[in-house]
Design a protein around this motif. Structure first.
Motif, PDB file in Angstrom:
ATOM      1  N   LEU A 245       0.849  -1.199   0.000  1.00 47.58           N
ATOM      2  CA  LEU A 245       0.000   0.000   0.000  1.00 47.58           C
ATOM      3  C   LEU A 245       0.875   1.236   0.000  1.00 47.58           C
ATOM      4  CD1 LEU A 245      -2.377  -1.059   2.914  1.00 47.58           C
ATOM      5  CD2 LEU A 245      -2.759  -1.391   0.458  1.00 47.58           C
ATOM      6  N   GLY A 246       0.339   2.312  -0.520  1.00 45.71           N
ATOM      7  CA  GLY A 246       1.034   3.589  -0.351  1.00 45.71           C
ATOM      8  C   GLY A 246       0.655   4.185   0.997  1.00 45.71           C
ATOM      9  N   LEU A 247       1.333   5.272   1.344  1.00 54.76           N
ATOM     10  CA  LEU A 247       1.057   5.955   2.615  1.00 54.76           C
ATOM     11  C   LEU A 247      -0.396   6.428   2.677  1.00 54.76           C
ATOM     12  CD1 LEU A 247       2.751   7.076   5.137  1.00 54.76           C
ATOM     13  CD2 LEU A 247       2.759   9.245   3.917  1.00 54.76           C
ATOM     14  N   ALA A 248      -0.845   7.083   1.612  1.00 54.87           N
ATOM     15  CA  ALA A 248      -2.205   7.645   1.610  1.00 54.87           C
ATOM     16  C   ALA A 248      -3.256   6.526   1.622  1.00 54.87           C
ATOM     17  CB  ALA A 248      -2.393   8.550   0.395  1.00 54.87           C
ATOM     18  N   GLU A 249      -2.987   5.435   0.876  1.00 54.23           N
ATOM     19  CA  GLU A 249      -3.941   4.325   0.839  1.00 54.23           C
ATOM     20  C   GLU A 249      -3.992   3.613   2.197  1.00 54.23           C
ATOM     21  OE1 GLU A 249      -6.239   3.570  -1.159  1.00 54.23           O
ATOM     22  OE2 GLU A 249      -6.788   1.627  -0.278  1.00 54.23           O
ATOM     23  N   ALA A 250      -2.845   3.413   2.819  1.00 49.04           N
ATOM     24  CA  ALA A 250      -2.818   2.791   4.149  1.00 49.04           C
ATOM     25  C   ALA A 250      -3.577   3.658   5.145  1.00 49.04           C
ATOM     26  CB  ALA A 250      -1.370   2.587   4.600  1.00 49.04           C
ATOM     27  N   LYS A 251      -3.440   4.981   4.996  1.00 50.63           N
ATOM     28  CA  LYS A 251      -4.167   5.911   5.883  1.00 50.63           C
ATOM     29  C   LYS A 251      -5.681   5.718   5.730  1.00 50.63           C
ATOM     30  CE  LYS A 251      -4.994  10.907   6.203  1.00 50.63           C
ATOM     31  NZ  LYS A 251      -4.672  11.619   7.437  1.00 50.63           N
ATOM     32  N   ARG A 252      -6.129   5.621   4.468  1.00 54.13           N
ATOM     33  CA  ARG A 252      -7.574   5.426   4.235  1.00 54.13           C
ATOM     34  C   ARG A 252      -8.054   4.128   4.876  1.00 54.13           C
ATOM     35  NH1 ARG A 252      -6.509   8.715  -0.466  1.00 54.13           N
ATOM     36  NH2 ARG A 252      -5.439   7.081  -1.618  1.00 54.13           N
ATOM     37  N   ARG A 253      -7.244   3.059   4.745  1.00 54.48           N
ATOM     38  CA  ARG A 253      -7.664   1.768   5.305  1.00 54.48           C
ATOM     39  C   ARG A 253      -7.639   1.758   6.833  1.00 54.48           C
ATOM     40  NH1 ARG A 253      -5.917  -2.974   1.082  1.00 54.48           N
ATOM     41  NH2 ARG A 253      -6.216  -1.696  -0.779  1.00 54.48           N
ATOM     42  N   LEU A 254      -6.685   2.494   7.396  1.00 53.18           N
ATOM     43  CA  LEU A 254      -6.641   2.594   8.864  1.00 53.18           C
ATOM     44  C   LEU A 254      -7.865   3.346   9.365  1.00 53.18           C
ATOM     45  CD1 LEU A 254      -2.900   3.494   9.597  1.00 53.18           C
ATOM     46  CD2 LEU A 254      -4.103   1.497  10.482  1.00 53.18           C
TER      47      LEU A 254
END
Lengths: 490, 125
Positions: free
Chosen positions: A7-16
């Motif tokens: 995942l990218g940083l922004a995508e991981a943020k969305r999933r968190l």
């Protein structure tokens, strides 16, 4: 959980935020990746216990709906940022055993935003180098290799460990510092994105000083959006740094559009240097074509003093370094080698504590600042620096951003180019001018060399206009579609 | 000639090959530093340099300085030196102590410390 390091940083943020994954799962996956990739030598200090503690705290805040900008996101920190209670080496023997009793402003901001620390990344000693070969802790391997062989390549430098960690999917993003290209060149060599913001955007407080009029912290990510997000959490005014700018930090990531329609993009004639590989010239042209296809207008510009930027840099940076590094005297921290008397203790400590490149630069700096030579070298360089800045100011009367290649070559083999310091300095020929002018600049992975290695394009912007730099970079990122994994990763 | 064609497209005077020249072939011999000068620099910089390293170091430093000499070509007669790249105005603040009393934290990293002091070699005989 397999796959979460992709995942990218922004995508991981969305999933968190959506509670699809936990910060602890994300931390564990990255700690596992860090362990698997130890042969890269990307880290000097790993902080797994800290990572798990921070991840658990992040999960608790996420559960309460109190997430910070980077809540629960595992990142790596260049080992030039002082971190309270975590050893900080600057890649040097002379800081052996040094554990800072305070936190740098940039890392303090990152922890306050909820980021999770994976560890401290390897770098050229005191950030002096373009290959990560001058580190006391040994070279870093670029996760990329040439397709036809497995020979180790340099990750670039000085922020080589940070770039390698992000490219190898060990960290979602990482901090770097850039004095003459130390974020942009390794980003290009490792096929990731790296931005140096305007001088004064990020506080230099707690960053081990190299050349204070040039040093600036910045961010690495695997996309423009990720890089913008990390930079946003790092930037901001700090009264502890007298050169820090008292300006609000824009929501760069949130405002990203990738729109370049109507923008004027400068193509500087002086960046066409003799002997530049054909693939780099073609990529530069391709980048210009991509931006034109999105509605940008290309404008030929001149930056006449470009060729004087490197020699100017190699007076100013060593001069400031010789002054900044005078503090390493074996008295208050780090290594001490006892001599017969105080003077001898200083000389032996510094002889043993500093590596060859650092000594070379301190001695150049000492010479150009010494009585009788100050005007001829340092003052002259400060005047030429103003000429270089004036070139950019004139160009930015006509254009909104400037497009250039990031580096004159792709990653080279570990051990190559090591015998000639001046040839090594050439790595930074395209990044040093904007550093001297304090301007924001980014490198985006955009294509491949003849040997199949990543190449970057650089976008330089007006002072404080990181947004245009990021939007232009996003347009390049979309057009380039650079989505190849390093060959070294299976 | 292919070489000439490439050069014809370049702005005048911009070649990188002087940067790629091996260090021992400096054509700026008037800039060369001698061993005595290198010894003096090493003393000013407080870095011990063994006698056998003085000559090679003199050659390296001479080549770098020779390369830097090209700045002499730039007319800077009416140019003010640039000391700060961004025009940042320094703010005023109250003259109050806002940090301190951290003797232990500060001396903890010292190679030698005693009772809140750094222990250093004898300075005054």
């Amino acid at each position: 959980m397999p796959g979460s390091t992709e995942l990218g940083l922004a995508e991981a943020k969305r999933r968190l935020l959506a509670r699809e994954i936990s910060a602890k799962e994300l931390a564990l996956a990255h700690l596992d990746a860090m362990e698997q990739a130890r042969d890269l030598n990307a880290f000097i200090t790993e902080t797994p216990e800290m990572a798990l503690e921070m991840a658990e705290a992040a999960d608790a805040r996420l559960a309460k709906g109190e997430a910070g900008l980077l809540e629960g996101l595992p990142i790596a920190i260049k080992d030039l940022f002082c971190t309270e209670g975590v050893p900080t080496s600057a890649g040097s023997h002379i800081l052996d055993g040094f554990t800072p009793p305070y936190e740098s402003t940039v890392t303090a901001k990152l922890w306050a935003a909820g980021a999770v620390s994976l560890g401290k990344t390897n770098l050229d000693e005191f950030a002096m180098g373009s290959s990560n070969m001058t580190s006391h802790h040994g070279p870093v391997r670029n996760p990329w290799t040439r397709p036809e062989d497995n020979a180790a390549l340099v990750p670039g430098g000085s922020s080589g460990g940070s770039a390698a960690a992000v490219a190898a999917r060990i960290a979602l993003a990482a901090t770097g510092t850039d004095t003459g290209g130390s974020i942009r060149q390794p980003a290009a060599f490792c096929g990731i994105t790296g931005i140096k913001p305007t001088y004064g955007r990020c506080s230099r407080f707690g960053i081990v000083a190299f050349a204070s009029s040039l040093d600036q912290a910045g961010a690495f990510g695997r996309s423009v959006e990720d890089t913008a997000l990390l930079l946003q959490a790092m930037a901001g005014y700090d009264p502890k740094d007298s050169t820090s700018a008292d300006l609000p930090v824009p929501d760069w990531a949130g405002s990203l559009s990738g729109k370049v329609k109507g923008l004027k993009i400068g193509i500087p004639a002086e960046y066409r240097v003799e002997g530049m590989p054909k693939a780099i010239e073609e990529l530069w042209q391709a980048g210009a074509d991509w931006l034109a296809a999105e509605g940008a207008e290309l404008v030929e510009i001149n930056l006449p003093h470009t060729k004087y930027a490197l020699p100017t840099y190699y007076i100013i940076a060593p001069a400031e370094a010789s002054s900044n590094l005078a503090r390493y005297d074996g008295m208050r921290y780090g290594l001490r080698v006892e001599g017969e008397n105080l003077a001898e203790t200083y000389m032996k400590t510094r002889a043993e504590g500093f590596g060859a490149e650092v000594k070379r630069r301190i001695m150049i700096g000492t010479y150009v600042l010494s009585a009788g030579y100050y005007d001829a070298y340092y003052l002259k360089a400060q005047k030429v620096r103003r000429r270089i800045v004036d070139d950019f100011e004139a160009a930015f009367q006509k254009v909104d951003a400037i497009l250039t290649p990031t580096a004159p070559s792709a990653a080279f083999r570990i051990g190559e180019k090591m015998d000639d310091p001046v040839a090594m300095y050439l790595n930074d020929v395209f990044t040093v001018p904007s550093s001297l002018a304090g301007l924001p600049a980014i490198s985006v992975p955009a294509g491949f060399s003849a040997e199949g290695l990543p190449l970057g394009l650089q976008v330089i912007g007006k002072a404080w206009d990181e947004q245009t730099v990021l939007d232009t970079a996003l347009a390049l990122e979309r057009a380039a579609g650079f989505e190849v994994l390093p060959y070294g990763l299976s | 000639m292919a070489q000439a064609a490439v050069q014809a497209n370049l702005p005048p005077g911009w070649f990188t090959h002087p940067l790629q020249r091996p260090l021992n072939q400096s054509d700026r011999s008037h800039m060369s530093l001698d061993k005595a000068t290198v010894r003096r620099i090493s003393e000013l910089a407080r870095i011990e340099v063994p006698e056998t390293d003085l000559e090679p170091l003199a050659q390296e430093l001479s080549a770098i300085l020779g390369w830097i000499e090209q700045l002499g070509e730039v007319d800077t007669a009416d140019v003010a030196p640039m000391r700060s790249v961004m025009p940042i105005t320094h703010p005023w603040r109250e003259d109050v102590v806002d940090d301190g009393n951290r003797q232990d934290a500060i001396t903890r990293n010292a190679p030698s410390a005693h009772d809140g002091y750094f222990v250093v070699p004898r300075v005054v005989e």
